[in-house]
Motif scaffolding. Sequence first.
Motif, PDB file in Angstrom:
ATOM      1  N   VAL A 180       0.841  -0.899   0.044  1.00 16.88           N
ATOM      2  CA  VAL A 180      -0.033   0.294  -0.003  1.00 16.88           C
ATOM      3  C   VAL A 180       0.791   1.657   0.634  1.00 16.88           C
ATOM      4  N   VAL A 181       0.692   1.943  -1.020  1.00 10.37           N
ATOM      5  CA  VAL A 181       1.527   2.863  -1.011  1.00 10.37           C
ATOM      6  C   VAL A 181       0.109   4.657  -0.562  1.00 10.37           C
ATOM      7  N   SER A 182       0.700   5.457   0.402  1.00 10.14           N
ATOM      8  CA  SER A 182       0.160   6.384   0.634  1.00 10.14           C
ATOM      9  C   SER A 182       0.339   7.911   0.409  1.00 10.14           C
ATOM     10  N   ASP A 183       0.398   8.994   0.798  1.00  6.30           N
ATOM     11  CA  ASP A 183       0.508  10.296  -0.083  1.00  6.30           C
ATOM     12  C   ASP A 183       1.036  10.959   1.154  1.00  6.30           C
TER      13      ASP A 183
ATOM     14  N   SER B  54      -3.823  15.555   4.153  1.00  6.84           N
ATOM     15  CA  SER B  54      -3.914  14.933   5.926  1.00  6.84           C
ATOM     16  C   SER B  54      -4.036  13.939   5.692  1.00  6.84           C
ATOM     17  N   ASP B  55      -3.775  13.028   7.085  1.00  5.65           N
ATOM     18  CA  ASP B  55      -4.781  11.462   6.747  1.00  5.65           C
ATOM     19  C   ASP B  55      -3.797  10.504   5.753  1.00  5.65           C
ATOM     20  N   PHE B  56      -2.903  10.768   4.812  1.00  7.25           N
ATOM     21  CA  PHE B  56      -2.241  10.197   5.183  1.00  7.25           C
ATOM     22  C   PHE B  56      -3.099   8.500   3.509  1.00  7.25           C
ATOM     23  N   PRO B  57      -3.909   9.370   2.790  1.00  9.43           N
ATOM     24  CA  PRO B  57      -4.675   8.776   1.353  1.00  9.43           C
ATOM     25  C   PRO B  57      -3.981   7.915   1.022  1.00  9.43           C
ATOM     26  N   VAL B  58      -4.324   6.592   0.777  1.00 11.27           N
ATOM     27  CA  VAL B  58      -3.974   5.604  -0.335  1.00 11.27           C
ATOM     28  C   VAL B  58      -4.516   6.126  -1.265  1.00 11.27           C
ATOM     29  N   ILE B  59      -3.060   5.682  -2.243  1.00 12.56           N
ATOM     30  CA  ILE B  59      -3.462   5.985  -3.873  1.00 12.56           C
ATOM     31  C   ILE B  59      -2.208   5.090  -4.467  1.00 12.56           C
TER      32      ILE B  59
ATOM     33  N   THR C 238       7.800  12.293   1.804  1.00 17.80           N
ATOM     34  CA  THR C 238       6.271  12.436   0.714  1.00 17.80           C
ATOM     35  C   THR C 238       5.722  11.923   0.241  1.00 17.80           C
ATOM     36  N   HIS C 239       5.926  10.357   0.639  1.00 20.23           N
ATOM     37  CA  HIS C 239       5.274   9.049   0.513  1.00 20.23           C
ATOM     38  C   HIS C 239       5.407   7.549   1.744  1.00 20.23           C
ATOM     39  N   VAL C 240       4.177   6.998   2.031  1.00 21.07           N
ATOM     40  CA  VAL C 240       4.799   6.024   3.225  1.00 21.07           C
ATOM     41  C   VAL C 240       4.540   5.020   2.144  1.00 21.07           C
ATOM     42  N   ILE C 241       5.243   4.342   2.294  1.00 20.87           N
ATOM     43  CA  ILE C 241       4.943   2.478   1.837  1.00 20.87           C
ATOM     44  C   ILE C 241       4.138   1.615   2.752  1.00 20.87           C
ATOM     45  N   GLY C 242       3.163   0.616   2.429  1.00 20.37           N
ATOM     46  CA  GLY C 242       3.162   0.335   4.223  1.00 20.37           C
ATOM     47  C   GLY C 242       3.727  -1.125   3.574  1.00 20.37           C
ATOM     48  N   ILE C 243       4.016  -2.553   3.488  1.00 24.83           N
ATOM     49  CA  ILE C 243       4.060  -3.786   3.504  1.00 24.83           C
ATOM     50  C   ILE C 243       3.662  -4.526   4.164  1.00 24.83           C
ATOM     51  N   GLN C 244       2.670  -5.524   3.542  1.00 24.93           N
ATOM     52  CA  GLN C 244       1.443  -5.998   4.874  1.00 24.93           C
ATOM     53  C   GLN C 244       1.585  -7.633   4.549  1.00 24.93           C
ATOM     54  N   ILE C 245       2.024  -8.527   5.391  1.00 29.14           N
ATOM     55  CA  ILE C 245       1.864  -9.859   5.437  1.00 29.14           C
ATOM     56  C   ILE C 245       0.284  -9.966   5.815  1.00 29.14           C
ATOM     57  N   PHE C 246      -0.403 -10.811   5.702  1.00 29.25           N
ATOM     58  CA  PHE C 246      -1.939 -11.170   5.938  1.00 29.25           C
ATOM     59  C   PHE C 246      -1.463 -12.270   6.607  1.00 29.25           C
ATOM     60  N   SER C 247      -1.687 -12.937   8.309  1.00 20.53           N
ATOM     61  CA  SER C 247      -2.221 -13.765   8.556  1.00 20.53           C
ATOM     62  C   SER C 247      -3.650 -14.648   9.018  1.00 20.53           C
ATOM     63  N   GLU C 248      -3.616 -15.195   9.675  1.00 22.73           N
ATOM     64  CA  GLU C 248      -4.931 -15.895  10.290  1.00 22.73           C
ATOM     65  C   GLU C 248      -4.776 -15.603  11.639  1.00 22.73           C
ATOM     66  N   ALA C 249      -6.332 -14.748  11.775  1.00 21.87           N
ATOM     67  CA  ALA C 249      -6.325 -14.373  13.492  1.00 21.87           C
ATOM     68  C   ALA C 249      -6.932 -15.117  14.068  1.00 21.87           C
ATOM     69  N   LYS C 250      -6.453 -16.285  15.049  1.00 22.06           N
ATOM     70  CA  LYS C 250      -6.894 -16.458  16.163  1.00 22.06           C
ATOM     71  C   LYS C 250      -7.011 -15.866  16.967  1.00 22.06           C
ATOM     72  N   VAL C 251      -8.974 -15.077  17.344  1.00 21.56           N
ATOM     73  CA  VAL C 251      -9.384 -14.847  18.457  1.00 21.56           C
ATOM     74  C   VAL C 251     -10.837 -14.342  18.160  1.00 21.56           C
ATOM     75  N   ASP C 252     -10.780 -14.498  20.161  1.00 21.48           N
ATOM     76  CA  ASP C 252     -12.804 -14.939  19.981  1.00 21.48           C
ATOM     77  C   ASP C 252     -12.890 -13.661  19.941  1.00 21.48           C
ATOM     78  N   LEU C 253     -14.079 -13.537  19.106  1.00 24.11           N
ATOM     79  CA  LEU C 253     -14.421 -11.558  18.605  1.00 24.11           C
ATOM     80  C   LEU C 253     -15.594 -11.133  19.687  1.00 24.11           C
ATOM     81  N   SER C 254     -15.954 -12.861  20.377  1.00 21.81           N
ATOM     82  CA  SER C 254     -17.365 -12.245  21.915  1.00 21.81           C
ATOM     83  C   SER C 254     -16.560 -11.791  22.845  1.00 21.81           C
ATOM     84  N   SER C 255     -15.050 -12.100  22.948  1.00 21.10           N
ATOM     85  CA  SER C 255     -14.822 -11.576  23.991  1.00 21.10           C
ATOM     86  C   SER C 255     -13.701 -10.534  24.086  1.00 21.10           C
ATOM     87  N   ILE C 256     -13.920  -8.927  24.641  1.00 18.74           N
ATOM     88  CA  ILE C 256     -13.542  -8.062  24.360  1.00 18.74           C
ATOM     89  C   ILE C 256     -12.096  -8.144  25.687  1.00 18.74           C
TER      90      ILE C 256
END
Length: 634
Positions: free
Chosen positions: A59-62, A66-71, A159-177
Amino acid sequence: MGVRKSEETEEQRQNMYLKRLKCGGDDVDEMDRDMELELASRQPHRLFHAPAAMPTAIVVSDAMESDFPVIYVNTIFEFSTGFRADEVLGRNCRFLQYRDPRAKRRHPLVDPVVVSEIRRCLEEGIEFQGELLNFKKDGTPIVNSLRLKPIHSDDGFVTHVIGIQIFSEAKVDLSSISYPVYKETYQQIEPFEIGGDYMNGILPPHGQFEEVCYLLHLSDEVIAQNILPRLMPRDVASIGSVCRRIRQLTKNEHVRKMVCQNAWGRDVTGGLELMTKKLGWGRLARELTTLEAICWKRFTVRGAVEPSRCNFSACAAGNRLVLFGGEGANMQPMDDTFVLNLDSLNPEWRKVVVKASPPGRWGHTLSCLNGSWLVVFGGCGRQGLLNDVFVLDLDAKYPTWKQVFGRGPPLPRSWHSSCTLEGSKLVVSGGCTDAGVLLSDTFLLDLKMEKPIWKEIISLWTPPARLGHSLSVYGRTEILMFGGLAKTGHLQLRSGDAYTIDLEEEKPQWRQLECGGLTSGGGQNAVVPPPRLDHVAVTMPCGRVIIFGGSISGLHSPSQLFLLDPAEEKPTWRAVNVPGQPPKFAWGHGTCVVMGTRVLVLGGHTGEEWILSELHELCLASRQDSDLLSLGEW
């Protein structure tokens, strides 16, 4: 360590990547594949310790908007999150923290501490690396192993921010805050008290109670996430007395952690996580601020460091004490490594079996990087003085000392001082040459570079040449130098002077601190540390520095502690009286700081004979459950 490409090369590559994607056209998909294959081929430790085959979202943001929009987003981002590029462009990437597209706030399971750290790094234009809970378009939770890399223009602006992301499965209980859900507005909060009158969450008509602070018009989330974390722990403790509502917010452990993290740094608070399981962040911050729990303890351990020696160097690697080298009988340089694991039920000194060792030496320095890497520099060996660097991964299956060949090394030396900062940089200062000439230079070596280069820190003015002094890191990149045997005219005398330098400055400069002195009771009789060398200097998590021990002239007690906050506008030495049985002698090369709250002094009754089975511990915070008399409070 010494295996990755330089930051300059990487930034140039990413700048070229950014220029290419601005061009658009049919080459973008091909560019995606090239960039992703290149990123996947990097060393695992560069990319979150992830397998090289993991697909990488980009992801590249400007940063100029303001607020670093994704471009720009690549196809892997679209596939991993379920969001099409046209749904993302122009928005801040925080929408991934919302499970429902219609939600007005991030999901309560998203760690606010990590969010606060990301915000700080973006504001300061520095790199971020960590993990954060995100959500796909369909609401499925995923873990985002994220690295944010700022891209600078030729003028030095981000001038820009590059986001390097690796997504993986999240083992969380959404019913528990597990993270706090803050109220939407002040109208929905519990009743609070101002000036003795109770208010039921609704402010009075205009003109009545005009003394009400407009801070209370803000939502709990804004106060807890955007305002309180910017204060120092002691200030948060004070503001908590304003009203019941603010008091409840300041008692939240996640808010307290963000306050400590912003004040002390992420690396420091990360090392204190184990302490907070018993104390809580509020109690820990209070004890480190007031030193109300400070005390000396004495205990013995099993095992032995044989042959016996002196003039070794020791440091802490996590909860382990590590000792290397030293001067044996008949000035024999030693080359062995010993470890004492404090996590053991019965700690015992054990010799580390290594495939190869550096040449034997004494008068060297031993430092720790990232919890397990040990770094040895310089000292006196069989053939004279040394200026070599060796590193050891204590957690490796087969630990091996490996030499790092840095270009342009400093002169060979002994009795110098060194410190580490930012997880990879070794700083070396002073010492003496083979001819007994004292040195005044300062060098830096970044061990994460593929081909490390020694960089001399050139300052218009430098402290007098010296040996046996201390270097203490505070504020991430600032260094305090104190004491030592310094050159004064034609003489060499013990010093009690203090100097600072900030290596983050474009042209770092040494400055002498003009320090006053106070007794522990705040009396008029100024007390400053007597001149000394080879003393102990301990940087506390809050940035203050404790000085004690060493070789002191006159009849002064080496066990007297002195405290200094070098970041104060007018730094003042304070004498600290500590209960318990202190060591008779304490030397800098034989003292280790464990997890920021434990100072371990290794034996030594005469300064000549070292009894390493006897340890004295300076406790800066409560450790045992039995020590806790109340719940953690600011």
